[in-house]
Design an enzyme around this catalytic site. Sequence first.
Site, PDB file in Angstrom:
ATOM      1  N   CYS A  62      19.471  40.784  90.387  1.00  0.00           N
ATOM      2  CA  CYS A  62      20.731  40.340  89.785  1.00  0.00           C
ATOM      3  C   CYS A  62      21.948  40.973  90.444  1.00  0.00           C
ATOM      4  O   CYS A  62      23.070  40.552  90.200  1.00  0.00           O
ATOM      5  CB  CYS A  62      20.752  40.672  88.296  1.00  0.00           C
ATOM      6  SG  CYS A  62      20.680  42.431  87.928  1.00  0.00           S
ATOM      7  N   CYS A  96      18.846  38.282  80.259  1.00  0.00           N
ATOM      8  CA  CYS A  96      19.651  37.537  79.295  1.00  0.00           C
ATOM      9  C   CYS A  96      18.845  36.381  78.697  1.00  0.00           C
ATOM     10  O   CYS A  96      17.954  35.828  79.343  1.00  0.00           O
ATOM     11  CB  CYS A  96      20.906  36.994  79.974  1.00  0.00           C
ATOM     12  SG  CYS A  96      22.089  38.276  80.443  1.00  0.00           S
ATOM     13  N   CYS A 139      25.971  37.134  86.855  1.00  0.00           N
ATOM     14  CA  CYS A 139      25.451  38.508  86.837  1.00  0.00           C
ATOM     15  C   CYS A 139      26.476  39.483  87.404  1.00  0.00           C
ATOM     16  O   CYS A 139      26.592  40.627  86.946  1.00  0.00           O
ATOM     17  CB  CYS A 139      24.159  38.604  87.637  1.00  0.00           C
ATOM     18  SG  CYS A 139      22.713  37.910  86.823  1.00  0.00           S
TER      19      CYS A 139
END
Length: 244
Positions: free
Chosen positions: A231, A203, A115
């Site tokens: 993240c 994602c 991330c």
Amino acid sequence: METFNIQQLQTDLTHKNPRIILKKALELFDNIAIAFSGAEDVALIDMAVKLSKDIQVFCLDTGRLHPETYRFIEKVRKHYRIDIEILSPDKDLLDNLVKKKGLFSFYVDGHHECCGIRKVESLKRKLPQLDAWITGQRKDQSPDTRQSIPEVQIDSEFSTAGHPLIKFNPLVNWSLTQVWDYIEAYQIPYNELHEKGFTSIGCEPCTRAILPHEHERAGRWWWEAGAQKECGLHAGNVKDNGTS
């Protein structure tokens, strides 16, 4: 940009309607942008285009988003007839990570390194170009990291000594139900994955549909223990809560 006192501004905006917060943000700053990724952010875009014809919107393309998410971005661009700046990861950093650790290192090492390259680094390149940004954070998205989010704040994570960055969170007191009530009332675009049980969408390898009675962010990084589902884009939430 008008001069203002951040503490007084927060006092003035506490528990105010999101439209009031958004209107004030756009009045105070010309160089301000909406960070777009999910349902909350499209609600903000919908409100913003009714207040100003000239809004900046950016989106982080990690290279690992669902096909449905890419189609969603395009739907929003066409629906509102706005430009959306797509930010991509630094090629060298990404190539080095994949070469050394492969495409799925986050299942072993945790999500923060990936991330950091695919999201945070892109954001670090964008935010110094702005005086303020607008997020779709809500307090009830994460009891562990987002309960103390104010309506407006100095972004402790991305400000510098010579460039304080202001962060507005207009939807901070809304619930997920209120977001969807708005989406349905104004018939605004949404990610088709929501119809498949996805609530918080990141994602593709790191997001799953949630099970009945699970928290809305339970589908993010589901293989990791703990409830701090962040993240790095809003890492200040974790630090401010004294949990890291």
